[in-house]
Design a protein around this motif. Structure first.
Motif, PDB file in Angstrom:
ATOM      1  N   SER A  66      42.134  57.127   7.211  1.00 40.12           N
ATOM      2  CA  SER A  66      43.441  56.827   6.632  1.00 40.12           C
ATOM      3  C   SER A  66      43.281  55.842   5.488  1.00 40.12           C
ATOM      4  N   LEU A  67      43.940  56.120   4.377  1.00 47.09           N
ATOM      5  CA  LEU A  67      43.909  55.226   3.232  1.00 47.09           C
ATOM      6  C   LEU A  67      45.045  54.202   3.345  1.00 47.09           C
ATOM      7  N   GLU A  70      42.335  59.782  -6.490  1.00 42.53           N
ATOM      8  CA  GLU A  70      41.007  60.407  -6.477  1.00 42.53           C
ATOM      9  C   GLU A  70      40.865  61.381  -5.310  1.00 42.53           C
ATOM     10  N   VAL A  71      41.332  60.978  -4.133  1.00 42.88           N
ATOM     11  CA  VAL A  71      41.236  61.838  -2.957  1.00 42.88           C
ATOM     12  C   VAL A  71      42.087  63.089  -3.139  1.00 42.88           C
ATOM     13  N   LEU A  99      39.420  65.071   7.022  1.00 41.91           N
ATOM     14  CA  LEU A  99      40.868  64.947   6.859  1.00 41.91           C
ATOM     15  C   LEU A  99      41.198  63.532   6.399  1.00 41.91           C
ATOM     16  N   TYR A 100      41.953  63.446   5.309  1.00 38.54           N
ATOM     17  CA  TYR A 100      42.368  62.158   4.757  1.00 38.54           C
ATOM     18  C   TYR A 100      43.883  61.986   4.946  1.00 38.54           C
ATOM     19  N   ILE A 101      44.290  60.853   5.523  1.00 39.69           N
ATOM     20  CA  ILE A 101      45.706  60.521   5.634  1.00 39.69           C
ATOM     21  C   ILE A 101      46.040  59.662   4.416  1.00 39.69           C
TER      22      ILE A 101
END
Length: 273
Positions: free
Chosen positions: A111-112, A26-27, A7-9
């Motif tokens: 998280s980014l 990109e994500v 999971l990416y925030i």
């Protein structure tokens, strides 16, 4: 080699559509699903950057019912990105329930870095102390507002508010805190961005014809040197034989005052016994 997560925030622009990182793009292209508050708003961003990833609505009204869907997707090996309508998820936006369940089921979360109205605002506001209290969206009623701004009167208080309510909010603050210094920002990163720093009356007069856009506001902390109530407390404790360091610990513990400010006031304004 770049590590992969489940999971990416992902932060998205708060106004200017160009304020997105290359990694975020990109994500969003590489994941299988994008969980977003309003699919219509997110789709505009995705179209601009030619991102074809499927969107699924995830907002405060369907958080619980969507969790199982996302857990099943992760169990199938799919990757998910969580975005909000603008800014960084989890900063006054939904996501807590999803993150808790994802971690509970053993999946990974990252998280980014990226856009956030609070940091964008504070990075252009001069202040003596880096510390601040962020209270999210300030309460609606005058009594609730008074409770918040009085509790943290010796800290810089940062909050969000709507353009429809902000002038009423400032009047409520002025009633309990006086004509204090504030900073108010609106339309951050947009064409009509505006940041005004002055006392409440001046800022209110500036926007007397109305105000538009998302609002971020900071109330400057009061200083102890001008507060008679605290000076009285220090004086009483001094008369009882307490040292400045002891007084700072006592008053900060009992009344949530800033310990360092109390110590300075006790040391500078009163002689040690």
């Amino acid at each position: 080699m770049v590590r992969e997560f489940d999971l990416y925030i992902v932060p998205t622009p708060i106004g200017n559509i160009q304020d997105i990182t290359l990694r975020a793009i990109e994500v969003l292209k590489s994941v299988d699903i994008i969980a977003c508050e309003d699919t219509r708003i997110t789709q505009k961003l995705l179209n601009h950057y030619d991102i074809k990833t499927k969107c699924v609505s995830y907002h405060k009204y369907n958080e619980h019912e969507r969790v199982n869907l996302f857990i099943n997707e992760l169990s199938s090996g799919n990757k998910i990105a969580l975005v909000s309508d603008a800014g960084t998820p989890m900063i006054c936006d939904p996501g807590s329930i999803l993150i808790s369940e994802v971690l509970r089921h053993g999946f990974s979360v990252t998280s980014l870095p990226g856009a956030c109205a609070v940091t964008t605002f504070l990075s252009q506001i001069a202040r003596d102390d880096e510390k601040f209290v962020f209270v999210g969206f300030i309460p609606r009623t005058a009594k609730q507002i008074e409770a918040v701004v009085t509790k943290y009167k010796f800290e810089n208080i940062v909050f969000y508010d709507s353009p429809e309510r902000i002038l009423k909010t400032l009047k409520a603050i002025q009633l309990c805190r006086g004509n204090i210094k504030i900073a108010l920002g609106r339309e951050l990163s947009k064409l009509f961005e505006e940041v005004v720093v002055n006392d409440i009356e001046t800022v209110t007069e500036h926007f007397k014809d109305g105000i538009k856009g998302e609002i971020v506001c900071m109330l400057y902390a009061e200083t102890l040197s001008t507060n008679l109530e605290i000076a009285d407390k220090i004086s009483i404790l001094k008369s009882k034989g307490f040292k400045s360091k002891e007084i700072s610990i006592i008053l900060s513990s009992l009344f949530k005052y800033n310990k360092n400010e109390i110590y300075k006031a006790a040391l500078n304004n009163f002689k040690e016994n």
